[in-house]
Every structure is written in C-alpha cells, then in structure tokens.
Motif scaffolding. Sequence first.
Motif, PDB file in Angstrom:
ATOM      1  N   LEU A  45     -25.328 -27.646   2.622  1.00  0.00           N
ATOM      2  CA  LEU A  45     -24.415 -26.958   3.534  1.00  0.00           C
ATOM      3  C   LEU A  45     -24.883 -27.062   4.981  1.00  0.00           C
ATOM      4  O   LEU A  45     -24.075 -27.088   5.906  1.00  0.00           O
ATOM      5  CB  LEU A  45     -24.279 -25.483   3.136  1.00  0.00           C
ATOM      6  N   SER A  46     -26.205 -27.129   5.182  1.00  0.00           N
ATOM      7  CA  SER A  46     -26.744 -27.164   6.547  1.00  0.00           C
ATOM      8  C   SER A  46     -26.258 -28.388   7.315  1.00  0.00           C
ATOM      9  O   SER A  46     -26.013 -28.314   8.522  1.00  0.00           O
ATOM     10  CB  SER A  46     -28.269 -27.132   6.508  1.00  0.00           C
ATOM     11  N   VAL A  47     -26.104 -29.512   6.637  1.00  0.00           N
ATOM     12  CA  VAL A  47     -25.652 -30.727   7.327  1.00  0.00           C
ATOM     13  C   VAL A  47     -24.132 -30.868   7.300  1.00  0.00           C
ATOM     14  O   VAL A  47     -23.582 -31.750   7.964  1.00  0.00           O
ATOM     15  CB  VAL A  47     -26.307 -31.990   6.710  1.00  0.00           C
ATOM     16  N   LYS A  48     -23.471 -30.018   6.524  1.00  0.00           N
ATOM     17  CA  LYS A  48     -22.009 -30.055   6.473  1.00  0.00           C
ATOM     18  C   LYS A  48     -21.373 -29.155   7.533  1.00  0.00           C
ATOM     19  O   LYS A  48     -20.293 -29.459   8.048  1.00  0.00           O
ATOM     20  CB  LYS A  48     -21.508 -29.628   5.093  1.00  0.00           C
ATOM     21  N   PHE A  49     -22.036 -28.047   7.857  1.00  0.00           N
ATOM     22  CA  PHE A  49     -21.420 -27.054   8.732  1.00  0.00           C
ATOM     23  C   PHE A  49     -22.122 -26.886  10.072  1.00  0.00           C
ATOM     24  O   PHE A  49     -21.684 -26.098  10.908  1.00  0.00           O
ATOM     25  CB  PHE A  49     -21.332 -25.709   8.014  1.00  0.00           C
ATOM     26  N   PHE A  50     -23.237 -27.600  10.275  1.00  0.00           N
ATOM     27  CA  PHE A  50     -23.955 -27.513  11.538  1.00  0.00           C
ATOM     28  C   PHE A  50     -24.263 -28.918  12.048  1.00  0.00           C
ATOM     29  O   PHE A  50     -24.100 -29.902  11.336  1.00  0.00           O
ATOM     30  CB  PHE A  50     -25.250 -26.704  11.366  1.00  0.00           C
ATOM     31  N   GLU A  51     -24.706 -29.003  13.297  1.00  0.00           N
ATOM     32  CA  GLU A  51     -25.044 -30.274  13.916  1.00  0.00           C
ATOM     33  C   GLU A  51     -26.112 -30.991  13.085  1.00  0.00           C
ATOM     34  O   GLU A  51     -27.254 -30.537  12.996  1.00  0.00           O
ATOM     35  CB  GLU A  51     -25.567 -30.025  15.341  1.00  0.00           C
ATOM     36  N   PRO A  52     -25.784 -32.116  12.456  1.00  0.00           N
ATOM     37  CA  PRO A  52     -26.709 -32.761  11.521  1.00  0.00           C
ATOM     38  C   PRO A  52     -27.883 -33.481  12.182  1.00  0.00           C
ATOM     39  O   PRO A  52     -28.823 -33.864  11.498  1.00  0.00           O
ATOM     40  CB  PRO A  52     -25.810 -33.763  10.777  1.00  0.00           C
ATOM     41  N   THR A 104     -15.469 -16.723  -1.938  1.00  0.00           N
ATOM     42  CA  THR A 104     -16.298 -17.834  -2.408  1.00  0.00           C
ATOM     43  C   THR A 104     -15.462 -19.101  -2.573  1.00  0.00           C
ATOM     44  O   THR A 104     -15.876 -20.191  -2.163  1.00  0.00           O
ATOM     45  CB  THR A 104     -16.959 -17.481  -3.749  1.00  0.00           C
ATOM     46  N   ALA A 105     -14.294 -18.990  -3.164  1.00  0.00           N
ATOM     47  CA  ALA A 105     -13.430 -20.158  -3.355  1.00  0.00           C
ATOM     48  C   ALA A 105     -13.022 -20.767  -2.011  1.00  0.00           C
ATOM     49  O   ALA A 105     -12.953 -21.996  -1.864  1.00  0.00           O
ATOM     50  CB  ALA A 105     -12.194 -19.768  -4.160  1.00  0.00           C
ATOM     51  N   LEU A 106     -12.790 -19.921  -1.021  1.00  0.00           N
ATOM     52  CA  LEU A 106     -12.399 -20.421   0.291  1.00  0.00           C
ATOM     53  C   LEU A 106     -13.517 -21.223   0.956  1.00  0.00           C
ATOM     54  O   LEU A 106     -13.241 -22.164   1.717  1.00  0.00           O
ATOM     55  CB  LEU A 106     -11.972 -19.266   1.196  1.00  0.00           C
ATOM     56  N   ILE A 107     -14.778 -20.862   0.683  1.00  0.00           N
ATOM     57  CA  ILE A 107     -15.896 -21.659   1.217  1.00  0.00           C
ATOM     58  C   ILE A 107     -15.767 -23.102   0.743  1.00  0.00           C
ATOM     59  O   ILE A 107     -16.098 -24.048   1.465  1.00  0.00           O
ATOM     60  CB  ILE A 107     -17.248 -21.059   0.800  1.00  0.00           C
ATOM     61  N   GLY A 108     -15.265 -23.281  -0.480  1.00  0.00           N
ATOM     62  CA  GLY A 108     -15.125 -24.617  -1.042  1.00  0.00           C
ATOM     63  C   GLY A 108     -14.048 -25.463  -0.397  1.00  0.00           C
ATOM     64  O   GLY A 108     -13.982 -26.670  -0.660  1.00  0.00           O
ATOM     65  N   VAL A 109     -13.199 -24.866   0.452  1.00  0.00           N
ATOM     66  CA  VAL A 109     -12.137 -25.652   1.091  1.00  0.00           C
ATOM     67  C   VAL A 109     -12.242 -25.667   2.614  1.00  0.00           C
ATOM     68  O   VAL A 109     -11.394 -26.239   3.287  1.00  0.00           O
ATOM     69  CB  VAL A 109     -10.736 -25.136   0.671  1.00  0.00           C
ATOM     70  N   VAL A 110     -13.265 -25.043   3.170  1.00  0.00           N
ATOM     71  CA  VAL A 110     -13.439 -25.029   4.625  1.00  0.00           C
ATOM     72  C   VAL A 110     -13.776 -26.444   5.114  1.00  0.00           C
ATOM     73  O   VAL A 110     -14.679 -27.089   4.566  1.00  0.00           O
ATOM     74  CB  VAL A 110     -14.555 -24.054   5.047  1.00  0.00           C
ATOM     75  N   PRO A 111     -13.090 -26.957   6.135  1.00  0.00           N
ATOM     76  CA  PRO A 111     -13.448 -28.269   6.698  1.00  0.00           C
ATOM     77  C   PRO A 111     -14.868 -28.248   7.266  1.00  0.00           C
ATOM     78  O   PRO A 111     -15.365 -27.194   7.678  1.00  0.00           O
ATOM     79  CB  PRO A 111     -12.410 -28.471   7.819  1.00  0.00           C
ATOM     80  N   ARG A 195     -18.340 -28.877  -3.283  1.00  0.00           N
ATOM     81  CA  ARG A 195     -17.251 -27.899  -3.186  1.00  0.00           C
ATOM     82  C   ARG A 195     -16.849 -27.349  -4.558  1.00  0.00           C
ATOM     83  O   ARG A 195     -16.315 -26.227  -4.656  1.00  0.00           O
ATOM     84  CB  ARG A 195     -16.027 -28.548  -2.531  1.00  0.00           C
ATOM     85  N   ILE A 196     -17.083 -28.097  -5.617  1.00  0.00           N
ATOM     86  CA  ILE A 196     -16.617 -27.713  -6.952  1.00  0.00           C
ATOM     87  C   ILE A 196     -17.192 -26.377  -7.424  1.00  0.00           C
ATOM     88  O   ILE A 196     -16.451 -25.526  -7.934  1.00  0.00           O
ATOM     89  CB  ILE A 196     -16.906 -28.842  -7.966  1.00  0.00           C
TER      90      ILE A 196
END
Length: 450
Positions: A45-52, A104-111, A195-196
Amino acid sequence: MPNPAPAPVHALEQRDLRRVVIAAAVGNIIEWYDFYVFGSLASILSVKFFEPSHPVAALLSTIALFTIGFFIRPLGALVFGRIGDLVGRKYTFLITLSGMGISTALIGVVPTYASIGLAAAIVLFLLRLVQGLCLGGEYGGAITYVAEHVPDEKRGYYTGWLQTSPTLGIVVSLAVIISTRTALGTEAFTAWGWRIPFIGSLVLVAVAIYIRLRLQETPIFQEIKAKGQTAANPWREAFTGRNLKYVLIATIVVLGEGCVWYSSQFWALYFLQTVNKVDVLSSSLIVGAGLLIATPTLVLFGWLSDRIGRKPIILTGFLLAAATYYPLYSALGTAATPGAINYPLAILIVVVLVSYVGMVYGPIAAFLAEYFPSRIRYTSVSVPYHIGNGWGGGAVPFITTAVWAATHNLGATLAYSIALPAVAFLLSLWLMPETRQMRIWESAREPVSS
C-alpha cells in the motif's frame, strides 16, 4: 438491595452459550480481518498510495495511517458505547460491523497515487478513520454481550473463546493474502491483486450480519431496561465520581495488555518483513503458523483465571514479556535469516510470544466486564479497552518501525514494548483489583473497589 437475575438466565444450555460466543466471535473475526488486511499489506500500500520514489517515507506514512485507525478508536468507543448503553448491545454492534465492512471494501476500489495523486492518500485516511470508529464500538459490545450471557463461574472460559477472535482475524487475513498471492503470482498480486482481500470482506461481513441478526438482546440489558434502570447519561455516570477511578485503573491494565498484544504477534510480522527483510509469503507462513498453534492459550488462560483469578495471570504475562522480548526477538532474527530460514525454530519463538498474549488477553474481557455495573458497562468497558489497545498497542507498529529506521538497534526498537508492560506490571500490582468473585447478575451492583 441488589436484584438477582431471573432464573432462566442461569438455565441457559451449553449449546445456547456456545451459539452466543460463536455469533459474537464471528463478527469480531471479520472486523479484525478488515482492520489487519491493511496492516499486513502495508509494504504494498505504501507504494500505491504515496510517492513511490521515497520508499521509507512511504512505508512510515502508511504505518502512520494504520496507527491513525487505532488512535480514533476511543472516540468510537465513546459514541457507540453510549448507544449500546441506551439502545442495546445487539443493534449497536450490527451498526459497527456494517460500517467496518463497507469502509474496508471501499479501500479495495480507491484509485492509486499514480491515478489521482495526493487525493488517494486523503481518501485512504478518511476510510481508516471510519474503520477505527467502528472498531471502537465493536469489541466492547462483543465483550459485554458474551459476559452478560454466561455464568459467573465460567466467565473467563467463555470470554476466552471470544478473545481468540482478533488473533483468528489476523490468521484469516494472512490466509486470504497468501492464497490470493499464490493463485495470482507475485507480479499480478502487487499490481492489482492486493485489492481482492479488501473487496472480498463484503461477503464475510454479509455472513456475520446474518448470524448477528438472529441474536437476542442480552438478558441483563433486557432486565435493567424493563425496570427502567438504564443510564440516562452513560458518559456522565462512566466518567465522573467513583467510576472514573475504575476507568483509569482499567486503562492502566489494558495499556500493558495492548502493548503485549501488538508487540508479541503483530509486530512479529513487521519485524520479519522490515527488520529481517523476509518476503511476505514466508513471513506470513511463520506468523500464521505460530498464531494457529498458540491461539488456544487464550482459552486456557481464560479458563485458568476462573480458578486462580484474573490478576495473577495478567501480571505474569506483563512480567514475562518485559523480561524476555529482547532475547526472543534476537533469536527470531537469527532463526529467520532470509535464504536460510529455520522454520520450526522461528515458529516456536512466535508461539512463545503469542502465549504471552494468551496470558494478558485471555482473562482481560472477564476482568473488564466484572469491574463495571450493567447500566454503563458498554461505555465503561469500551473506552479503557480502546485507549489501551488503540493507543498503547496501536502505537507499537509505528514506534518500532520508526525507531528501527532511525537507529537499526534492536534494543532501542524494543524499548517501548519492554517499558510499557513493565510499568503496567508495577502499577497494576498495587492498583488492580481481583474481580473473579464478582457476580454481575446483580444488575444494580456497584463496581468493585481496589
């Protein structure tokens, strides 16, 4: 004069008690599954939602978001605890379960950050707040629900079964992550398969809601409601006068318990992944196996507390944790060297660590339920529980990871995990009462004095 419980309450058959525990535990397992999927996937998640381009900062930011979910839990305990004492235990934790599952389910669909930039982290932050609020109202309700059904002389045993649910929630989350990763392969899992586990929680939550809808309200709450004895203002009654003292003492005990809980099992996973650089699959197998083997200790020590008391078992767990964390984690670091992992030894060390959780966590639900009166039990149990576990325990992943990143010194990294149980041991030795002989079926009873 105290009002004894109606006769049918103690006449509940064992299968009915078992159904109550299972129904409460199933919801808890799923709530904690939802909460810990996030923590288990922090490195992705760290590289998906923050500056990688800054991986350490991204990881610490992700763990900080994970920690935020803990820090907000006492507010959820206040809000939902009040509802639970006014409206009832059953419907309150139906609300919390639904909120937890949806967020929790919504976390799985956040861009991701690559798609919407900083907005991805902001949305993730808001969903973590919802998770934390709902979890803050869930567990105190489950403790209260089970405790208000079971016989006084077996409260430690039955609530010990309930106490297995957070650990089993971690096991389920690890199992889903391992199976999904294995089925998809590392590349696909890292790209989109992560995401699953989040989206799939909706199915689990639907099952839990169905089970909980079949429950009845607790006999004790039905009794005090029928007599018009429910609290008019649960916050005022819980946090003023003599009960405030009991809340503060319970908070001290739970701070130590929460630190041991997270330091013994959840940080074991972080340690393997961030300190020893063990891959996600191998570290999940080690921790998952250790958790499965040692989880029965929660029931064992809950049962034992019905015989020798809550206090001696909890305090022994504090003392052992403070005295042995450093040598145990040193040994785990040697046993789990990447490329040469000694799986039996590594799993055995995790089993010992989780056994400490059994000692401090197995009896804690019985202690808390017995310590407070029925009319404000939901609020009074929830707030110290979530301050202790949300703040005392929830800070463990962030503090240990941050200290390790700054010092690369195991002793300094474990300082918080050692000091807090040690201080809790010393204070609880003096302040903590023994509650094993309390009879909560006397609905108008006052809390025990220390």
